[in-house]
Design a protein around this motif. Structure first.
Motif, PDB file in Angstrom:
ATOM      1  N   ALA A  42      21.475  -5.585 -44.663  1.00 32.00           N
ATOM      2  CA  ALA A  42      22.498  -4.745 -44.425  1.00 32.00           C
ATOM      3  C   ALA A  42      23.088  -5.208 -42.927  1.00 32.00           C
ATOM      4  CB  ALA A  42      21.588  -3.353 -43.900  1.00 32.00           C
ATOM      5  N   HIS A  43      22.234  -6.188 -42.308  1.00 25.96           N
ATOM      6  CA  HIS A  43      22.815  -6.770 -40.796  1.00 25.96           C
ATOM      7  C   HIS A  43      22.359  -8.181 -40.924  1.00 25.96           C
ATOM      8  CE1 HIS A  43      24.244  -2.697 -40.031  1.00 25.96           C
ATOM      9  NE2 HIS A  43      23.104  -2.303 -40.320  1.00 25.96           N
TER      10      HIS A  43
ATOM     11  N   ASP B 253      24.167   1.350 -32.663  1.00 28.54           N
ATOM     12  CA  ASP B 253      25.609   1.308 -32.743  1.00 28.54           C
ATOM     13  C   ASP B 253      25.968   0.009 -33.512  1.00 28.54           C
ATOM     14  OD1 ASP B 253      28.231   1.140 -32.832  1.00 28.54           O
ATOM     15  OD2 ASP B 253      28.650   1.226 -30.633  1.00 28.54           O
ATOM     16  N   TRP B 254      25.836   0.157 -34.933  1.00 26.63           N
ATOM     17  CA  TRP B 254      25.787  -1.043 -35.580  1.00 26.63           C
ATOM     18  C   TRP B 254      27.309  -1.749 -35.779  1.00 26.63           C
ATOM     19  CZ3 TRP B 254      22.024  -4.405 -36.265  1.00 26.63           C
ATOM     20  CH2 TRP B 254      20.685  -3.802 -36.228  1.00 26.63           C
ATOM     21  N   GLU B 255      28.129  -0.704 -35.792  1.00 31.79           N
ATOM     22  CA  GLU B 255      29.629  -1.299 -35.786  1.00 31.79           C
ATOM     23  C   GLU B 255      29.813  -2.241 -34.695  1.00 31.79           C
ATOM     24  OE1 GLU B 255      34.033   0.563 -35.897  1.00 31.79           O
ATOM     25  OE2 GLU B 255      32.505   1.893 -35.640  1.00 31.79           O
ATOM     26  N   SER B 256      29.523  -1.761 -33.402  1.00 32.95           N
ATOM     27  CA  SER B 256      29.838  -2.601 -32.173  1.00 32.95           C
ATOM     28  C   SER B 256      28.734  -3.861 -32.389  1.00 32.95           C
ATOM     29  CB  SER B 256      29.401  -1.992 -30.946  1.00 32.95           C
ATOM     30  OG  SER B 256      30.038  -0.809 -30.991  1.00 32.95           O
ATOM     31  N   ALA B 257      27.548  -3.752 -32.635  1.00 37.16           N
ATOM     32  CA  ALA B 257      26.356  -5.015 -33.095  1.00 37.16           C
ATOM     33  C   ALA B 257      26.992  -5.904 -33.815  1.00 37.16           C
ATOM     34  CB  ALA B 257      25.070  -4.462 -33.328  1.00 37.16           C
ATOM     35  N   ASP B 258      27.660  -5.492 -35.072  1.00 34.45           N
ATOM     36  CA  ASP B 258      27.971  -6.237 -36.281  1.00 34.45           C
ATOM     37  C   ASP B 258      29.195  -7.248 -35.851  1.00 34.45           C
ATOM     38  OD1 ASP B 258      25.980  -5.738 -38.138  1.00 34.45           O
ATOM     39  OD2 ASP B 258      27.118  -4.088 -38.781  1.00 34.45           O
TER      40      ASP B 258
ATOM     41  N   PRO C 267      19.875 -10.870 -39.741  1.00 30.02           N
ATOM     42  CA  PRO C 267      18.268 -10.645 -39.674  1.00 30.02           C
ATOM     43  C   PRO C 267      18.105 -10.903 -38.002  1.00 30.02           C
ATOM     44  CG  PRO C 267      18.997 -12.252 -41.321  1.00 30.02           C
ATOM     45  CD  PRO C 267      20.217 -11.733 -40.937  1.00 30.02           C
ATOM     46  N   GLY C 268      18.841 -11.862 -37.275  1.00 30.72           N
ATOM     47  CA  GLY C 268      18.579 -11.691 -35.973  1.00 30.72           C
ATOM     48  C   GLY C 268      19.028 -10.290 -35.246  1.00 30.72           C
ATOM     49  N   LEU C 269      20.019  -9.656 -35.594  1.00 28.05           N
ATOM     50  CA  LEU C 269      20.226  -8.467 -34.916  1.00 28.05           C
ATOM     51  C   LEU C 269      19.524  -7.435 -35.484  1.00 28.05           C
ATOM     52  CD1 LEU C 269      24.247  -8.208 -35.479  1.00 28.05           C
ATOM     53  CD2 LEU C 269      23.079  -8.692 -33.268  1.00 28.05           C
ATOM     54  N   VAL C 270      18.570  -7.377 -36.517  1.00 25.83           N
ATOM     55  CA  VAL C 270      17.643  -6.440 -36.932  1.00 25.83           C
ATOM     56  C   VAL C 270      16.507  -6.808 -36.225  1.00 25.83           C
ATOM     57  CG1 VAL C 270      16.333  -5.693 -38.938  1.00 25.83           C
ATOM     58  CG2 VAL C 270      18.843  -6.355 -39.352  1.00 25.83           C
ATOM     59  N   LEU C 271      16.004  -7.928 -35.927  1.00 30.74           N
ATOM     60  CA  LEU C 271      14.992  -8.233 -35.317  1.00 30.74           C
ATOM     61  C   LEU C 271      15.137  -7.868 -33.705  1.00 30.74           C
ATOM     62  CD1 LEU C 271      12.130  -9.435 -34.777  1.00 30.74           C
ATOM     63  CD2 LEU C 271      13.574 -11.851 -34.543  1.00 30.74           C
ATOM     64  N   ASP C 272      16.127  -8.086 -33.133  1.00 24.19           N
ATOM     65  CA  ASP C 272      16.505  -7.708 -31.816  1.00 24.19           C
ATOM     66  C   ASP C 272      16.467  -6.158 -31.547  1.00 24.19           C
ATOM     67  OD1 ASP C 272      16.188 -10.196 -30.770  1.00 24.19           O
ATOM     68  OD2 ASP C 272      18.487 -10.808 -30.814  1.00 24.19           O
ATOM     69  N   ALA C 273      17.196  -5.506 -32.524  1.00 21.25           N
ATOM     70  CA  ALA C 273      17.106  -4.165 -32.313  1.00 21.25           C
ATOM     71  C   ALA C 273      15.667  -3.354 -32.472  1.00 21.25           C
ATOM     72  CB  ALA C 273      17.988  -3.520 -33.634  1.00 21.25           C
ATOM     73  N   TYR C 274      15.139  -3.966 -33.697  1.00 23.81           N
ATOM     74  CA  TYR C 274      13.785  -3.542 -33.734  1.00 23.81           C
ATOM     75  C   TYR C 274      12.615  -3.821 -32.490  1.00 23.81           C
ATOM     76  CZ  TYR C 274       8.658  -3.704 -34.608  1.00 23.81           C
ATOM     77  OH  TYR C 274       7.357  -3.533 -34.524  1.00 23.81           O
ATOM     78  N   LEU C 275      12.908  -5.063 -31.742  1.00 21.71           N
ATOM     79  CA  LEU C 275      11.882  -5.304 -30.723  1.00 21.71           C
ATOM     80  C   LEU C 275      12.406  -4.240 -29.410  1.00 21.71           C
ATOM     81  CD1 LEU C 275      12.100  -9.092 -30.701  1.00 21.71           C
ATOM     82  CD2 LEU C 275      10.376  -7.513 -31.519  1.00 21.71           C
ATOM     83  N   VAL C 276      13.557  -4.087 -29.132  1.00 22.85           N
ATOM     84  CA  VAL C 276      13.981  -3.206 -28.109  1.00 22.85           C
ATOM     85  C   VAL C 276      13.520  -1.763 -28.198  1.00 22.85           C
ATOM     86  CG1 VAL C 276      15.787  -4.627 -27.060  1.00 22.85           C
ATOM     87  CG2 VAL C 276      16.474  -2.960 -28.846  1.00 22.85           C
TER      88      VAL C 276
END
Length: 242
Positions: free
Chosen positions: A128-129, A202-207, A131-140
């Motif tokens: 979906a996004h 806010d995945w639109e901004s993150a992507d 993988p690095g963004l998914v990981l950092d989102a999960y961690l925070v």
């Protein structure tokens, strides 16, 4: 011995004897559970690949004195297999599972952590996004659920409205000029905006973020995680960033 059934994510496995494995799982209703899966390493095992890290399963176990025993396991979501086919996703998932091991306790229900991990694995498996963004989102988010929510806008010390430029892991996030301690970093404003987007979903901004700011954000997240866990997550060193 009491029999129970629960949903679970497999976090880690260890060999036991010639054919068994110790399975460490995060269950939805019982927290972290360690159980023996007998004969799982045999080619004719009825569990097969269901009890591999990253798999979401419906398990039935007997409660033992030291270790429980898995008697049934049905696949609910085969995320582990899909994730393992992409190395970048695999390393991100490994870091998530190790972090979950450190943030949760045996037999202490952690439903929010369970749902958060399942959602992150689903995002990795579905590509979906990044993988690095998914990981950092999960961690925070996992740190926030554990009670260590970072601040990326208002001062973490005095609450002064932001945005502020300085970031200090010991203080809990961004700090204002008055509260800024020596040694604080000064990440780019776009990096802090990215971190705030990951925290709130806010995945639109993150992507749409720039790779430079993603790399800087990853460094801040890793430092924040290590400070609060009081030890490193070894798998983070192996994460391959796109």
């Amino acid at each position: 011995m009491p029999l129970y059934r629960d949903e679970a994510v497999v976090l880690r496995t260890h060999k036991l004897g010639e054919a068994d494995r110790i399975i460490t799982m995060l269950t939805r209703g019982r927290g972290q559970v360690r159980a023996v899966a007998k004969g799982v390493r045999r080619t004719k095992s009825r569990f097969g690949s269901r009890l591999e890290p990253g798999m979401v399963v419906d398990v039935q176990c007997y409660q033992g004195r030291n270790l429980d025993t898995v008697t049934q396991a049905e696949t609910l979501a085969p995320y582990g297999g899909s994730i393992a086919r992409d190395y970048t996703s695999y390393t991100a998932a490994t870091a998530m599972l190790e972090t979950t091991l450190q943030l949760t306790q045996e037999h202490e229900p952690q439903t929010q952590q369970y749902l958060l991990l399942v959602g992150a694995l689903r995002a990795l498996a579905g590509r979906a996004h990044d993988p690095g963004l998914v990981l950092d989102a999960y961690l925070v988010r996992a740190l926030a659920v554990a009670g260590w929510a970072p601040s990326f806008r208002d001062c973490a010390r005095c609450g002064a409205p932001g945005p502020h430029r300085a970031f200090d892991v010991r203080s809990g996030g961004v700090v204002c000029p008055v509260c800024r301690p020596p040694g604080s970093s000064a990440p780019a404003p776009e990096t802090l905006e990215l971190l705030a987007a990951l925290l709130c979903g806010d995945w639109e901004s993150a992507d749409a973020s720039d790779p430079r700011h993603r790399r800087q954000a990853s460094g801040l997240v890793a430092a924040f995680l290590q400070w609060h866990l009081e030890r490193g997550v070894r798998s983070l060193r192996l994460v391959e960033r796109a």
